[in-house]
Design a protein around this motif. Structure first.
Motif, PDB file in Angstrom:
ATOM      1  N   ARG A   5       0.841  -1.195   0.000  1.00 15.19           N
ATOM      2  CA  ARG A   5       0.000   0.000   0.000  1.00 15.19           C
ATOM      3  C   ARG A   5       0.874   1.242   0.000  1.00 15.19           C
ATOM      4  O   ARG A   5       2.003   1.220   0.493  1.00 15.19           O
ATOM      5  CB  ARG A   5      -0.981  -0.012   1.161  1.00 15.19           C
ATOM      6  CG  ARG A   5      -0.369   0.088   2.501  1.00 15.19           C
ATOM      7  CD  ARG A   5      -1.420  -0.117   3.546  1.00 15.19           C
ATOM      8  NE  ARG A   5      -1.238   0.933   4.545  1.00 15.19           N
ATOM      9  CZ  ARG A   5      -2.045   1.148   5.525  1.00 15.19           C
ATOM     10  NH1 ARG A   5      -3.110   0.419   5.660  1.00 15.19           N
ATOM     11  NH2 ARG A   5      -1.799   2.096   6.386  1.00 15.19           N
ATOM     12  N   ASN A   6       0.371   2.295  -0.580  1.00 15.85           N
ATOM     13  CA  ASN A   6       1.086   3.562  -0.756  1.00 15.85           C
ATOM     14  C   ASN A   6       2.328   3.436  -1.631  1.00 15.85           C
ATOM     15  O   ASN A   6       3.180   4.313  -1.628  1.00 15.85           O
ATOM     16  CB  ASN A   6       1.460   4.195   0.586  1.00 15.85           C
ATOM     17  CG  ASN A   6       0.253   4.700   1.328  1.00 15.85           C
ATOM     18  OD1 ASN A   6      -0.616   5.337   0.740  1.00 15.85           O
ATOM     19  ND2 ASN A   6       0.160   4.394   2.603  1.00 15.85           N
ATOM     20  N   GLN A  40       3.682   5.151 -12.329  1.00 14.33           N
ATOM     21  CA  GLN A  40       4.231   6.282 -11.579  1.00 14.33           C
ATOM     22  C   GLN A  40       3.272   6.824 -10.534  1.00 14.33           C
ATOM     23  O   GLN A  40       3.566   7.796  -9.875  1.00 14.33           O
ATOM     24  CB  GLN A  40       4.642   7.398 -12.530  1.00 14.33           C
ATOM     25  CG  GLN A  40       3.496   7.954 -13.350  1.00 14.33           C
ATOM     26  CD  GLN A  40       3.993   8.844 -14.469  1.00 14.33           C
ATOM     27  OE1 GLN A  40       5.131   8.729 -14.926  1.00 14.33           O
ATOM     28  NE2 GLN A  40       3.161   9.745 -14.910  1.00 14.33           N
ATOM     29  N   THR A  41       2.120   6.185 -10.354  1.00 16.32           N
ATOM     30  CA  THR A  41       1.140   6.626  -9.371  1.00 16.32           C
ATOM     31  C   THR A  41       0.990   5.543  -8.315  1.00 16.32           C
ATOM     32  O   THR A  41       0.853   4.366  -8.644  1.00 16.32           O
ATOM     33  CB  THR A  41      -0.227   6.868 -10.040  1.00 16.32           C
ATOM     34  OG1 THR A  41      -0.054   7.764 -11.133  1.00 16.32           O
ATOM     35  CG2 THR A  41      -1.231   7.426  -9.067  1.00 16.32           C
ATOM     36  N   SER A  42       0.989   5.940  -7.039  1.00 17.54           N
ATOM     37  CA  SER A  42       0.859   4.935  -5.979  1.00 17.54           C
ATOM     38  C   SER A  42      -0.579   4.438  -5.909  1.00 17.54           C
ATOM     39  O   SER A  42      -1.513   5.096  -6.369  1.00 17.54           O
ATOM     40  CB  SER A  42       1.287   5.518  -4.635  1.00 17.54           C
ATOM     41  OG  SER A  42       0.242   6.250  -4.056  1.00 17.54           O
ATOM     42  N   LEU A  43      -0.739   3.289  -5.296  1.00 17.18           N
ATOM     43  CA  LEU A  43      -2.066   2.703  -5.130  1.00 17.18           C
ATOM     44  C   LEU A  43      -2.885   3.458  -4.094  1.00 17.18           C
ATOM     45  O   LEU A  43      -4.084   3.282  -4.008  1.00 17.18           O
ATOM     46  CB  LEU A  43      -1.940   1.234  -4.710  1.00 17.18           C
ATOM     47  CG  LEU A  43      -1.344   0.320  -5.766  1.00 17.18           C
ATOM     48  CD1 LEU A  43      -1.126  -1.064  -5.183  1.00 17.18           C
ATOM     49  CD2 LEU A  43      -2.250   0.251  -6.971  1.00 17.18           C
ATOM     50  N   GLY A  44      -2.242   4.267  -3.292  1.00 14.11           N
ATOM     51  CA  GLY A  44      -2.944   5.020  -2.262  1.00 14.11           C
ATOM     52  C   GLY A  44      -2.975   4.270  -0.945  1.00 14.11           C
ATOM     53  O   GLY A  44      -2.450   3.172  -0.810  1.00 14.11           O
ATOM     54  N   VAL A  48      -5.026  -3.167   3.807  1.00 16.08           N
ATOM     55  CA  VAL A  48      -4.333  -4.404   3.474  1.00 16.08           C
ATOM     56  C   VAL A  48      -5.383  -5.475   3.192  1.00 16.08           C
ATOM     57  O   VAL A  48      -6.401  -5.545   3.879  1.00 16.08           O
ATOM     58  CB  VAL A  48      -3.421  -4.823   4.649  1.00 16.08           C
ATOM     59  CG1 VAL A  48      -2.866  -6.217   4.449  1.00 16.08           C
ATOM     60  CG2 VAL A  48      -2.310  -3.810   4.839  1.00 16.08           C
ATOM     61  N   GLY A  49      -5.170  -6.279   2.165  1.00 13.45           N
ATOM     62  CA  GLY A  49      -6.102  -7.358   1.850  1.00 13.45           C
ATOM     63  C   GLY A  49      -6.084  -7.732   0.388  1.00 13.45           C
ATOM     64  O   GLY A  49      -5.213  -7.305  -0.368  1.00 13.45           O
ATOM     65  N   LEU A  72      -2.928  -8.684  -4.084  1.00 11.10           N
ATOM     66  CA  LEU A  72      -2.776  -8.708  -2.636  1.00 11.10           C
ATOM     67  C   LEU A  72      -2.022  -7.438  -2.225  1.00 11.10           C
ATOM     68  O   LEU A  72      -0.889  -7.223  -2.665  1.00 11.10           O
ATOM     69  CB  LEU A  72      -2.015  -9.948  -2.192  1.00 11.10           C
ATOM     70  CG  LEU A  72      -1.687 -10.018  -0.715  1.00 11.10           C
ATOM     71  CD1 LEU A  72      -2.950 -10.056   0.144  1.00 11.10           C
ATOM     72  CD2 LEU A  72      -0.795 -11.226  -0.418  1.00 11.10           C
ATOM     73  N   ILE A  73      -2.661  -6.623  -1.391  1.00 14.90           N
ATOM     74  CA  ILE A  73      -2.036  -5.413  -0.871  1.00 14.90           C
ATOM     75  C   ILE A  73      -1.477  -5.731   0.507  1.00 14.90           C
ATOM     76  O   ILE A  73      -2.197  -6.224   1.386  1.00 14.90           O
ATOM     77  CB  ILE A  73      -3.044  -4.251  -0.761  1.00 14.90           C
ATOM     78  CG1 ILE A  73      -3.728  -3.981  -2.105  1.00 14.90           C
ATOM     79  CG2 ILE A  73      -2.370  -3.005  -0.214  1.00 14.90           C
ATOM     80  CD1 ILE A  73      -2.837  -3.416  -3.175  1.00 14.90           C
TER      81      ILE A  73
END
Length: 75
Positions: A5-6, A40-44, A48-49, A72-73
């Motif tokens: 994540r992020n 180039q962009t984060s998932l935000g 988690v999951g 899977l994050i």
């Protein structure tokens, strides 16, 4: 597929095509949507999951390919 994540989710060769990337939770709600994702962009700051993704790429005008799977994050 696993991503943090992020962080940026790296999708091989995605920058070579016009594309749309959609990430959905297990209820089918869209949590992220990217147009012309270029790694180039984060998932935000998503939880988690397990999520599901759908990628649409345009190979040539009017010709699309679709890919889907689980994402899977992790922390």
């Amino acid at each position: 597929t696993v991503a943090r994540r992020n962080q940026i989710w790296m999708i091989p060769l995605i920058g070579n095509y016009e594309n749309e990337v959609i990430i959905m939770n297990v209820q089918g709600r869209i949590v992220n949507r990217f147009i012309n994702y270029r790694n180039q962009t984060s998932l935000g700051n998503v939880s988690v999951g397990v999520y599901f993704y759908r990628i649409r790429i345009m190979e040539s005008p009017g010709q699309y390919k679709y890919y889907s799977g689980r994402l899977l994050i992790t922390e």
